[in-house]
Design an enzyme around this catalytic site. Structure first.
Site, short mmCIF file in Angstrom:
data_model
loop_
_atom_site.label_atom_id
_atom_site.label_comp_id
_atom_site.label_asym_id
_atom_site.label_seq_id
_atom_site.Cartn_x
_atom_site.Cartn_y
_atom_site.Cartn_z
CE LYS A 191 -42.60 36.07 24.51
NZ LYS A 191 -43.12 35.16 25.55
CB ALA A 202 -42.85 29.20 25.52
CG ASP A 203 -46.86 34.63 25.13
OD1 ASP A 203 -46.05 35.42 25.64
OD2 ASP A 203 -48.09 34.80 25.16
CB THR A 204 -48.69 30.93 28.99
OG1 THR A 204 -47.81 29.86 28.67
CG2 THR A 204 -49.94 30.38 29.67
CB SER A 239 -48.01 29.24 21.27
OG SER A 239 -49.40 29.31 21.08
#
Length: 193
Positions: A59, A76-78, A113
């Site tokens: 991203k 961000a990523d989850t 993250s």
């Protein structure tokens, strides 16, 4: 305090998540939102935080040639990690119900993250939280999916919503990490800039 430190910086949050918007606001940071369409595909050999780290960097890479001197890009990523696989966002109600049935009565791990990218630097930080669900009835699961439509949430649930209130018996780690952003770690990193 943090805002004073970042006063002359242009903070760009590259996320459409209302929860991340709220958490960043709570940190007292002025920021703008700029979301880019990125195809979130990754090598299936990646596990847990390797997935969220990779997707954050992916991203952030979409901003590569347009970052100005004062810009700070935050991506961000989850994911929800259960039975050695990633549970991402459900595509429909039946997929959401199936995910919640899989999580019911068990422990899973949430990995989030974030990437902080500036013109000359990039760091990626991750966090993990273990979440324990009580045994959920089908009625409870169906009610939640119908009323809250958790189709924009990894693992088909939001910890801050009704299902979290009635269904989560214990967590080990950061609550906010489960919401999608380990803000305690983000704060530490932004204080170093």
């Amino acid at each position: 305090m943090l805002q004073n430190k970042l006063n002359y910086k242009n903070i760009i949050l590259a996320s459409g998540s209302p929860r991340r918007h709220e958490l960043l606001k709570e940190l007292g940071i002025h920021f703008t939102i700029k979301v880019k369409e990125v195809e979130e595909t990754y090598n299936t050999n990646l596990k847990g935080a390797e997935i969220t780290n990779y997707l954050c960097k992916l991203k952030a890479a979409s901003f590569e040639n347009e970052i100005l001197e004062n810009d700070i890009i935050i991506t961000a990523d989850t994911i929800v990690w259960h039975n050695n696989k990633a549970l991402e966002k459900p595509k429909n109600a039946s997929e959401a119900i199936k995910m919640l049935q899989d999580l019911s009565g068990k422990k899973h791990t949430v990995y989030s993250s974030f990437c902080i990218k500036t013109k000359n630097n990039e760091i990626v930080i991750s966090d993990e939280t273990n979440v324990y669900f009580k045994k959920l009835s089908l009625n409870e699961i169906e009610y939640y999916v119908k009323k809250y439509k958790p189709f924009d949430k990894a693992g088909a649930y939001g910890i801050q919503e009704w299902i979290g209130l009635i269904g989560i018996s214990k967590i080990e780690g950061s609550y906010f990490n489960v919401m999608g952003l380990p803000v305690h770690k983000l704060y530490e990193e932004l204080m170093k800039i």
